[in-house]
Motif scaffolding. Structure first.
Motif, PDB file in Angstrom:
ATOM      1  N   ARG A 164      -6.202  -5.850  -3.468  1.00  0.00           N
ATOM      2  CA  ARG A 164      -6.906  -6.699  -2.499  1.00  0.00           C
ATOM      3  C   ARG A 164      -7.761  -7.754  -3.186  1.00  0.00           C
ATOM      4  NH1 ARG A 164      -5.235  -2.473   0.005  1.00  0.00           N
ATOM      5  NH2 ARG A 164      -5.075  -2.388   2.286  1.00  0.00           N
TER       6      ARG A 164
ATOM      7  N   ASP B 114       0.830  -1.215   0.000  1.00  0.00           N
ATOM      8  CA  ASP B 114       0.000   0.000   0.000  1.00  0.00           C
ATOM      9  C   ASP B 114       0.858   1.256   0.000  1.00  0.00           C
ATOM     10  OD1 ASP B 114      -2.380  -1.352  -0.061  1.00  0.00           O
ATOM     11  OD2 ASP B 114      -2.735  -1.251   2.092  1.00  0.00           O
TER      12      ASP B 114
ATOM     13  N   GLN C 215      -1.762   6.406   4.878  1.00  0.00           N
ATOM     14  CA  GLN C 215      -1.580   5.112   5.534  1.00  0.00           C
ATOM     15  C   GLN C 215      -1.901   5.204   7.026  1.00  0.00           C
ATOM     16  OE1 GLN C 215       2.080   2.843   4.703  1.00  0.00           O
ATOM     17  NE2 GLN C 215       0.575   1.221   4.367  1.00  0.00           N
TER      18      GLN C 215
ATOM     19  N   MET D 136      -5.444   0.038  -4.900  1.00  0.00           N
ATOM     20  CA  MET D 136      -5.449  -0.716  -3.637  1.00  0.00           C
ATOM     21  C   MET D 136      -6.614  -1.700  -3.579  1.00  0.00           C
ATOM     22  SD  MET D 136      -4.072   1.887  -0.649  1.00  0.00           S
ATOM     23  CE  MET D 136      -5.301   3.171  -0.926  1.00  0.00           C
TER      24      MET D 136
END
Length: 462
Positions: free
Chosen positions: A128, A20, A61, A124
């Motif tokens: 996933r 990430d 983050q 992202m």
């Protein structure tokens, strides 16, 4: 799992977090380049934008950690992760706006920021989707062999079925230390070479889960296992690592004394923590003074009595102090001053009180106790002397939670729903002991960040 500052983090989380961060860095650069291309400006050297990229990636983050993007449910469900990512991006943009105001040199153009966040969010989610089976699959789970087949072994078996379990049991071995509680366990007498058996099953870790260790410790077996390079852990340490709590059922004084924890080396960290508490509590009181004043007025308008209430609580080393909170209950909530546990849908809570409890606004005046040094921002919840006296008589090791300052938020508060019974107090005590034993600034930061998740999704707030 990897141990980072005395706290264990799953390998899957570390891998995903690293991916990430790289995605966020690249998305920040892509947002800049796309906007510069649109306006026909030469991109120049990307090195001049490194600070901007790092601020963008770091802030987003931090927001992702705060809202639970790396929790077990988010690793298993792309839909859940996407919802948390959207909230994290929204929170991150708010934080970035504040940073850009304070430090203009790291600011983004609004269009560049928009492009960067959309690119990051899309990539992202795609990552996933591609890695969903890998991150929650067996590849990142440790292969564990359990020596024992009794009640303790059965508890380990139950943990393997829990959401987000980071290990899988490749076999249970009955060591003839009591009646078996795990079906299908192999008998130690039927295994010629235990090290060879472990290697054949691919076990990388052994957990000693005997029901009775006195005069029954298989020293020869453990020595041979250890010398083959396989990790050996006792039951209490294994449960602490996997659950983030100290198991009261298996706890004994010798484990607390000889295990890693309660380090005197945290004295310097405590000074840093006090400096943080002083600075942030002063800023928080100044910034939230208007909100506290408006809320106090609403409390007064809804029900008779003072807007604030004071209560004696037990703090560091059992010393009592007076905590201040915004009143969320009727003034006659406790007849004769007798302490009463809170209840689900407690009828004593006012309408305004219900709202400010869910938003944690009633806790804001406690920053005054933090400023005075009676509390910290992070620590076990301070309880009333009447409750403490009762719980110390009922629960072993309850006094040990007072070796650290009580806090407004804490490890138990973010990991366990609001508790209002002796059994709930026992559950929360296990988390409090984990915090007291493994306190580091890293754990404090993790708790402070994840408090945002509890505020946004106030499960169990009363």
């Amino acid at each position: 799992m990897i141990r980072l500052f005395k706290h264990y983090l799953p390998y899957a989380v570390l891998l995903l977090g690293t991916i990430d961060f790289v995605i966020l860095l690249l998305a920040a650069e892509a947002g800049w380049l796309l906007r510069l291309w649109q306006v026909g400006v030469d991109a120049g050297d990307s090195g001049s934008r490194v600070a901007n990229m790092l601020v963008f990636a770091g802030t987003l983050q931090v927001a992702m950690v705060a809202v639970g993007v790396y929790g077990a449910p988010a690793l298993r469900s792309v839909r859940f992760a996407t919802a948390r990512l959207v909230v994290a991006v929204a929170l991150g943009i708010i934080l970035l706006s504040l940073l850009f105001f304070v430090f203009p040199p790291v600011a983004f153009w609004r269009s560049s920021l928009l492009y960067a966040t959309w690119i990051a969010l899309f990539v992202m989610v795609a990552v996933r989707t591609l890695l969903r089976g890998v991150l929650s699959g067996a590849r990142f789970k440790r292969r564990v062999m359990v020596l024992g087949a009794g009640a303790r072994a059965a508890r380990i078996e139950a943990l393997t079925r829990a959401e987000g379990a980071g290990f899988t049991v490749v076999g249970f071995i009955s060591m003839n230390d009591g009646p078996p509680a795990v079906p299908g366990a192999a008998n130690r007498d039927d295994i010629a070479s235990l090290p060879a058996h472990l290697l054949r099953l691919g076990a990388g870790e052994v957990v000693l889960a005997l029901e009775e260790r006195r005069n029954a410790l298989p020293l020869n077996d453990l020595l041979r296992i250890k010398t083959t390079g396989v990790e050996v852990h006792d039951f209490s340490s294994f449960i602490e690592r996997e659950t983030g709590r100290v198991d009261l059922d298996s706890l004994n004084p010798s484990w607390l004394i000889f295990s890693d924890g309660f380090s005197a080396g945290r004295r310097l960290s405590s000074w840093g923590k006090r400096l943080f508490d002083l600075t942030v509590s002063l800023i928080l009181l100044l910034l939230t003074a208007p909100l506290i004043a408006v809320t106090a007025l609403l409390v007064k308008l809804e029900s008779k009595g003072p807007a604030f209430f004071r209560q004696r609580r037990v703090g560091l080393y059992g010393e009592t102090f007076e905590v201040i909170k915004l009143r969320s209950m009727r003034v006659d909530a406790e007849v004769g001053g007798k302490a009463v546990w809170a209840q689900k849908d407690d009828p004593r809570v006012t309408r305004v009180g219900r709202i400010i409890r869910k938003l944690r606004i009633d806790e804001l005046p406690q920053a005054w106790s933090v400023l005075k040094g009676e509390m910290s921002f992070v620590g076990p919840r301070p309880e009333r002397p009447q409750f403490v006296a009762d719980l110390e008589a009922r629960l072993p090791y309850y006094t040990e939670r007072h070796v650290v300052k009580p806090g407004i938020t804490g490890w138990a508060q973010i990991n366990y729903p609001y508790g209002a019974s002796v059994e709930d107090a026992r559950e929360k005590l296990e988390f409090d002991l984990y915090y007291a034993k493994n306190y580091t600034p890293f754990l404090d930061i993790l708790i402070l960040l994840q408090t945002a998740r509890v505020v946004i999704w106030p499960e169990g707030a009363r």
